[in-house]
Design an enzyme around this catalytic site. Structure first.
Site, PDB file in Angstrom:
ATOM      1  N   GLY A   1       2.702   2.341  10.677  1.00 17.42           N
ATOM      2  CA  GLY A   1       3.538   3.417  10.835  1.00 17.42           C
ATOM      3  C   GLY A   1       4.369   3.805  11.834  1.00 17.42           C
TER       4      GLY A   1
ATOM      5  N   GLU B   1      -6.977   4.549   7.959  1.00 14.01           N
ATOM      6  CA  GLU B   1      -6.900   5.927   7.216  1.00 14.01           C
ATOM      7  C   GLU B   1      -8.049   6.726   6.837  1.00 14.01           C
ATOM      8  OE1 GLU B   1      -3.221   5.537   5.416  1.00 14.01           O
ATOM      9  OE2 GLU B   1      -2.342   5.167   7.244  1.00 14.01           O
TER      10      GLU B   1
ATOM     11  N   GLU C   1      -5.184  -5.137  10.333  1.00 10.76           N
ATOM     12  CA  GLU C   1      -4.164  -4.154  10.769  1.00 10.76           C
ATOM     13  C   GLU C   1      -4.527  -3.310  11.947  1.00 10.76           C
ATOM     14  OE1 GLU C   1      -2.383  -3.019   6.729  1.00 10.76           O
ATOM     15  OE2 GLU C   1      -3.960  -1.472   7.129  1.00 10.76           O
TER      16      GLU C   1
ATOM     17  N   ASN D   1       0.998  -1.198   0.008  1.00 17.13           N
ATOM     18  CA  ASN D   1      -0.013   0.019   0.008  1.00 17.13           C
ATOM     19  C   ASN D   1       0.903   1.397   0.144  1.00 17.13           C
ATOM     20  OD1 ASN D   1      -1.860   2.090   0.559  1.00 17.13           O
ATOM     21  ND2 ASN D   1      -2.280   1.473   2.606  1.00 17.13           N
ATOM     22  N   TRP D   2       0.953   1.727  -1.081  1.00 18.86           N
ATOM     23  CA  TRP D   2       1.836   3.201  -1.407  1.00 18.86           C
ATOM     24  C   TRP D   2       1.407   4.436  -0.651  1.00 18.86           C
ATOM     25  CZ3 TRP D   2       4.255   3.203  -6.875  1.00 18.86           C
ATOM     26  CH2 TRP D   2       4.957   2.215  -7.057  1.00 18.86           C
ATOM     27  N   LYS D   3       0.143   4.167  -0.298  1.00 13.95           N
ATOM     28  CA  LYS D   3      -0.589   5.326   0.126  1.00 13.95           C
ATOM     29  C   LYS D   3      -0.280   6.590  -0.687  1.00 13.95           C
ATOM     30  CE  LYS D   3       0.043   3.550   4.775  1.00 13.95           C
ATOM     31  NZ  LYS D   3      -0.128   3.792   6.076  1.00 13.95           N
TER      32      LYS D   3
ATOM     33  N   GLY E   1       2.824  -1.443   4.343  1.00 16.72           N
ATOM     34  CA  GLY E   1       2.852   0.180   3.900  1.00 16.72           C
ATOM     35  C   GLY E   1       4.249   0.471   3.630  1.00 16.72           C
ATOM     36  N   GLY E   2       4.804   1.136   4.531  1.00 18.28           N
ATOM     37  CA  GLY E   2       6.165   1.888   4.260  1.00 18.28           C
ATOM     38  C   GLY E   2       7.283   1.109   3.682  1.00 18.28           C
TER      39      GLY E   2
ATOM     40  N   SER F   1       3.550  -2.312  10.227  1.00 22.83           N
ATOM     41  CA  SER F   1       5.112  -2.244  10.505  1.00 22.83           C
ATOM     42  C   SER F   1       5.742  -3.438   9.996  1.00 22.83           C
ATOM     43  CB  SER F   1       5.380  -1.900  11.781  1.00 22.83           C
ATOM     44  OG  SER F   1       5.100  -0.356  11.951  1.00 22.83           O
TER      45      SER F   1
ATOM     46  N   HIS G   1      -9.290   1.037   4.873  1.00 25.49           N
ATOM     47  CA  HIS G   1      -8.428   1.134   5.712  1.00 25.49           C
ATOM     48  C   HIS G   1      -8.459   2.321   6.939  1.00 25.49           C
ATOM     49  CE1 HIS G   1      -4.088   2.619   6.584  1.00 25.49           C
ATOM     50  NE2 HIS G   1      -3.822   1.513   5.995  1.00 25.49           N
TER      51      HIS G   1
END
Ligand code: PEP
Length: 250
Positions: A174, A98, A168, A9-11, A234-235, A213, A96
């Site tokens: 993150g 967010e 998640e 997930n590049w956001k 993610g990251g 993470s 998600h």
């Protein structure tokens, strides 16, 4: 047998040059991907077509990070599931944390989005997970069950059977803090039990991904748990080497 899946997930990260640089670096390594892992990249929607074109020959899927509850019309700024499909997406991340938090997405909306996705032949990666306060009270299992019940109650058995689930915990997204493999396994097992209530034995065929993470140094341990079928990353999905190392942790 259910699939092993690693999805990135590049956001809202990587511009056009960076995205194509990633793709070129990433496909160089394709021959070393394990055969039994489905790899998915979910970039900002404007990059979908280009990435789908590059990744197609390498059997790497691409997905959106959200879709509209509507199929078309005067909804400025929105992207429909059909439009995502038309630019090469096969998946879409829905629910998600967010999106739930910053865009107030409700269970009813999420159920509608899942229906839109499935009608347009996109596989939803449906996210759930508790905030830190809930984990501290030890109410995380009930919280996640409720998140699932609220949405599954609006769906048919056939629809639920097509989902990928991503657990998640918000406190691990993150933050560099990961759920331990045992903490994740506990709740993945509970999620499978909820699935079983709705779709019986088909619950065994649903991939449940862990997100929060995930890094090259913790993926292997997580993937060794019985009900952890992969990761939503993610990251670490922004770096081709790290993403690859996670894929190779199966
Ligand atoms: C995510 O946002 O889906 C996620 C899991 O992020 P990170 O891996 O950076 O914690």
């Amino acid at each position: 047998m259910r699939k092993n899946i690693v999805a990135g997930n590049w956001k809202m990260n990587l511009d056009a040059d960076e995205a194509s640089q990633f793709a070129l670096n990433f496909i160089k390594h394709k021959s070393s991907f394990p055969e039994d892992v489905d790899v998915i990249v979910c970039p900002p929607a404007v990059h979908l077509q280009d990435l789908a074109d590059v990744f197609y020959d390498f059997n790497i899927g691409v997905g959106g990070q959200n879709c509209s509850v509507h199929s078309s019309g005067a909804y400025t700024g929105e992207i429909s599931a059909g439009i995502l499909k038309s630019v090469g997406a096969s998946y879409v991340i829905l629910g998600h944390s967010e999106r739930r938090e910053y865009f107030n997405e409700s269970a009813t909306q999420l159920a509608e989005k899942i229906k839109q996705a499935l009608e347009n032949k996109l596989i939803p990666i449906f996210c759930c997970g508790e905030p830190l306060s809930v984990r501290k009270e030890n109410s995380h299992v009930a919280y996640v069950k409720q998140q699932l019940d609220e949405v599954f109650g609006e769906l048919s058995q056939a629809q639920i059977s097509q989902l990928i689930i991503a657990y998640e915990p918000i406190w691990a997204i993150g933050t560099g803090e990961t759920a331990s493999p045992q903490q994740a396994q506990e709740i993945h097992h509970e999620i499978r039990k909820v699935l079983n209530n709705y779709i019986g034995e088909n619950a065994d065929e649903i991939s449940i991904l862990y997100g929060g993470s995930v890094k090259p140094n913790n993926a292997k341990e997580l993937f060794s748990e019985a009900d952890i079928d992969g990761a939503l990353v993610g990251g670490a999905s922004l770096n081709p080497e790290d993403f690859l190392a996670i894929i190779k942790s199966f």
